[in-house]
Design an enzyme around this catalytic site. Structure first.
Site, PDB file in Angstrom:
ATOM      1  N   GLN A 298       0.816  -1.225   0.000  1.00  0.00           N
ATOM      2  CA  GLN A 298       0.000   0.000   0.000  1.00  0.00           C
ATOM      3  C   GLN A 298       0.847   1.272   0.000  1.00  0.00           C
ATOM      4  O   GLN A 298       0.302   2.369   0.088  1.00  0.00           O
ATOM      5  CB  GLN A 298      -0.945   0.009   1.212  1.00  0.00           C
ATOM      6  CG  GLN A 298      -1.943  -1.128   1.233  1.00  0.00           C
ATOM      7  CD  GLN A 298      -2.987  -1.043   0.127  1.00  0.00           C
ATOM      8  OE1 GLN A 298      -3.147  -0.010  -0.531  1.00  0.00           O
ATOM      9  NE2 GLN A 298      -3.707  -2.126  -0.091  1.00  0.00           N
TER      10      GLN A 298
ATOM     11  N   LYS B  42      -1.450  -2.983  -7.726  1.00  0.00           N
ATOM     12  CA  LYS B  42      -1.898  -1.822  -6.942  1.00  0.00           C
ATOM     13  C   LYS B  42      -1.202  -0.543  -7.403  1.00  0.00           C
ATOM     14  O   LYS B  42      -1.511   0.544  -6.961  1.00  0.00           O
ATOM     15  CB  LYS B  42      -1.641  -2.056  -5.459  1.00  0.00           C
ATOM     16  CG  LYS B  42      -2.478  -3.208  -4.879  1.00  0.00           C
ATOM     17  CD  LYS B  42      -2.287  -3.323  -3.396  1.00  0.00           C
ATOM     18  CE  LYS B  42      -2.670  -4.687  -2.860  1.00  0.00           C
ATOM     19  NZ  LYS B  42      -4.111  -4.898  -2.736  1.00  0.00           N
TER      20      LYS B  42
ATOM     21  N   CYS C 159      -9.088  -8.307   4.697  1.00  0.00           N
ATOM     22  CA  CYS C 159      -8.002  -9.247   5.037  1.00  0.00           C
ATOM     23  C   CYS C 159      -7.178  -8.719   6.195  1.00  0.00           C
ATOM     24  O   CYS C 159      -5.948  -8.913   6.242  1.00  0.00           O
ATOM     25  CB  CYS C 159      -7.112  -9.541   3.835  1.00  0.00           C
ATOM     26  SG  CYS C 159      -7.969 -10.344   2.506  1.00  0.00           S
TER      27      CYS C 159
HETATM   28  N1  7TS Z   1      -0.261  -6.459   2.104  1.00  0.00           N
HETATM   29  C1  7TS Z   1      -1.072  -5.397   2.117  1.00  0.00           C
HETATM   30  C2  7TS Z   1      -0.790  -4.249   3.033  1.00  0.00           C
HETATM   31  C3  7TS Z   1      -2.176  -5.379   1.257  1.00  0.00           C
HETATM   32  O1  7TS Z   1      -2.981  -4.321   1.268  1.00  0.00           O
HETATM   33  C4  7TS Z   1      -2.426  -6.478   0.402  1.00  0.00           C
HETATM   34  C5  7TS Z   1      -3.625  -6.539  -0.469  1.00  0.00           C
HETATM   35  C6  7TS Z   1      -1.517  -7.536   0.420  1.00  0.00           C
HETATM   36  C7  7TS Z   1      -0.455  -7.503   1.299  1.00  0.00           C
HETATM   37  C8  7TS Z   1      -1.639  -8.694  -0.494  1.00  0.00           C
HETATM   38  O2  7TS Z   1      -1.385  -8.301  -1.796  1.00  0.00           O
HETATM   39  P1  7TS Z   1      -1.532  -9.330  -3.007  1.00  0.00           P
HETATM   40  O3  7TS Z   1      -1.380  -8.490  -4.218  1.00  0.00           O
HETATM   41  O4  7TS Z   1      -0.477 -10.345  -2.852  1.00  0.00           O
HETATM   42  O5  7TS Z   1      -2.909  -9.916  -2.871  1.00  0.00           O
HETATM   43  N2  7TS Z   1      -4.706  -5.778  -0.002  1.00  0.00           N
HETATM   44  C9  7TS Z   1      -5.948  -5.775  -0.485  1.00  0.00           C
HETATM   45  C10 7TS Z   1      -6.925  -4.904   0.001  1.00  0.00           C
HETATM   46  O6  7TS Z   1      -6.751  -4.072   0.877  1.00  0.00           O
HETATM   47  N3  7TS Z   1      -8.085  -5.133  -0.650  1.00  0.00           N
HETATM   48  O7  7TS Z   1      -7.877  -6.117  -1.541  1.00  0.00           O
HETATM   49  C11 7TS Z   1      -6.563  -6.529  -1.435  1.00  0.00           C
END
Ligand code: 7TS
Length: 424
Positions: A221, A244, A382
């Site tokens: 983030q 993201k 999550c």
């Molecule tokens: N860490 C943080 C802080 C996140 O916000 C997310 C995904 C992940 C890890 C995992 O990322 P990924 O790309 O491996 O899935 N966060 C979110 C959210 O806030 N809403 O949908 C996914």
């Protein structure tokens, strides 16, 4: 395209002659934004879940499949050399984006989740033994909790958690106190996805290093919203997801200091990650290929490179300033609505506005907003321990990206008013 041509060029486009950030010019780069949802103009405020993709990223992927598709690191033929060059050029773009010292410190993974699992299963399994500790914070995403729980269960080690206050800020003293002689790793988020809190990362890393504790940073983030300099931070590992930060899904980056990556055992094994194989003994490839087993996500890597180029073209300072303005504007307007309670009111925040409304379930808020074309996320994000800390089952979360506007925030506020009328 040569590697040099792919380097970040530092040219910042959407600041007009008047010095103002031109959001309409940015919006024109995102084809998906120009549609109606349920008869209303789309207002996309679910950027913390995933952001939309600019034409430059979509085109880079199409161009690759139309002009360069071949497997990398193997062929002597024209297309394979082209594909390899583009793939490795994207690695250089990432290196420059994070200001990593070496391109061999950039490992392509599926996303943040895989980056963390990689470190847990290699560094973690090698370093953490019975009675040792791994330190996290109370604001972590499940992706930065569960891999450590599994590791600690397997090793009979202990997961320690540093608490947060009622604003959603880390208790730094507690964090420092939990860094003990048995701590083998601190795994901390840069920015909380549920609260928006920006952690004082540099300070935390200094604290950990003063106790010889390496630090892994979950940057999922943070990377879309602020300049990240891994050498300045001096973090040991930093991981983020492409999707993201305006790139494709299913691709991300693990940065690791070369000395640590060298010492770590491989994660997955097979093709590409070897140097030589006999039935008696296999030797592993050099960094970063030791950690990239099998045919990689070539098109996605190229798409990610294009996304970071795009972000660099806008200018991270411009992005951050624009989003900061939106967040401040939205925070003031939404918190003034009767019955609204903000979840996450840290002094330092990025992009995320989480809230609940008295007597209305967040899912109902999300559904009624959707009928007005407004996309937000509702649920526990999550981050169930964060929900528990604030005594709510879920929140409604609006999260901002560079293409959002104050007009869209106004639409959100009107939408929330409508929700309140429906439930009055
Ligand atoms: N860490 C943080 C802080 C996140 O916000 C997310 C995904 C992940 C890890 C995992 O990322 P990924 O790309 O491996 O899935 N966060 C979110 C959210 O806030 N809403 O949908 C996914």
């Amino acid at each position: 395209m040569t590697s040099a041509a792919r380097k970040l060029d530092g040219e910042k486009r959407p600041v007009s002659a008047t010095g103002r950030f031109d959001v309409e010019r940015v919006r024109a780069d995102f084809p998906i934004l120009h549609q109606k949802v349920h008869g209303h103009p789309l207002v996309y405020l679910d950027n913390a879940a995933t952001s939309q993709k600019p034409r430059a990223v979509i085109d880079a992927i199409t161009r690759y499949y139309e002009g360069s598709n071949a497997n990398v690191h193997r062929g002597v033929h024209f297309l394979s050399e082209n594909a390899t060059e583009e793939y490795e050029a994207a690695r250089l773009t990432v290196q420059e984006f994070l200001n990593a010292a070496h391109s061999r410190e950039i490992v392509f993974v599926r996303g943040t989740t895989e980056g963390i699992n990689l470190v847990a299963q290699t560094f973690g399994r090698a370093q953490v033994q019975a009675g040792d500790e791994v330190l996290i914070t109370a604001m972590e995403h499940h992706s930065n909790i569960v891999p450590w729980q599994i590791l600690c269960d397997e090793k009979r080690a202990r997961l320690r958690v540093a608490s947060i206050n009622d604003q959603g800020e880390l208790l730094l003293d507690e964090f420092a106190n939990l860094l003990g002689p048995r701590t083998k790793l601190a795994a901390v988020t840069h920015v909380s996805n549920a609260l928006g809190t920006i952690n004082p990362l540099k300070r935390m890393i200094e604290m950990a290093h003063s106790r010889n504790v390496p630090v892994l940073v979950d940057g999922a983030q943070a990377v879309p919203h602020m300049k990240v300099d891994v050498q300045d931070l001096d973090c040991d590992f930093y991981t983020f997801s492409g999707h993201k930060v305006y790139g494709p899904t299913g691709i991300g980056v693990l940065y690791g200091k070369a000395t640590l990556l060298h010492a770590m055992p491989p994660y997955q094994s097979g093709g590409d990650m070897i140097s030589s194989v006999t039935f008696e003994k296999t030797t592993y490839n050099q960094l970063p290929y030791k950690f990239e087993a099998g045919t990689p996500h070539i098109a996605r890597v190229i798409g990610l490179g294009a996304a970071l180029q795009y972000v660099d073209g806008l200018g991270m300072e411009n992005i951050g300033a624009h989003e900061h303005d939106l967040l401040a504007y939205a925070t003031e307007a939404v918190s003034a609505i009767p019955g609204v309670r903000l979840i996450g009111t840290a002094k330092e925040k990025a992009s995320v506005l989480s809230f609940v409304i008295e007597d209305i379930h967040p899912h109902d808020i999300g559904t009624i907003l959707d009928q007005q074309g407004i996309a937000i996320r509702t649920g526990h994000h999550c981050s169930q321990p964060v929900m528990e800390r604030f005594g709510v089952p879920a929140t409604a979360r609006a999260s901002f990206a560079v293409y959002n506007t104050r007009k869209e925030v106004d639409a959100l506020v009107r939408g929330i008013e409508k929700v309140r009328q429906v439930f009055a």
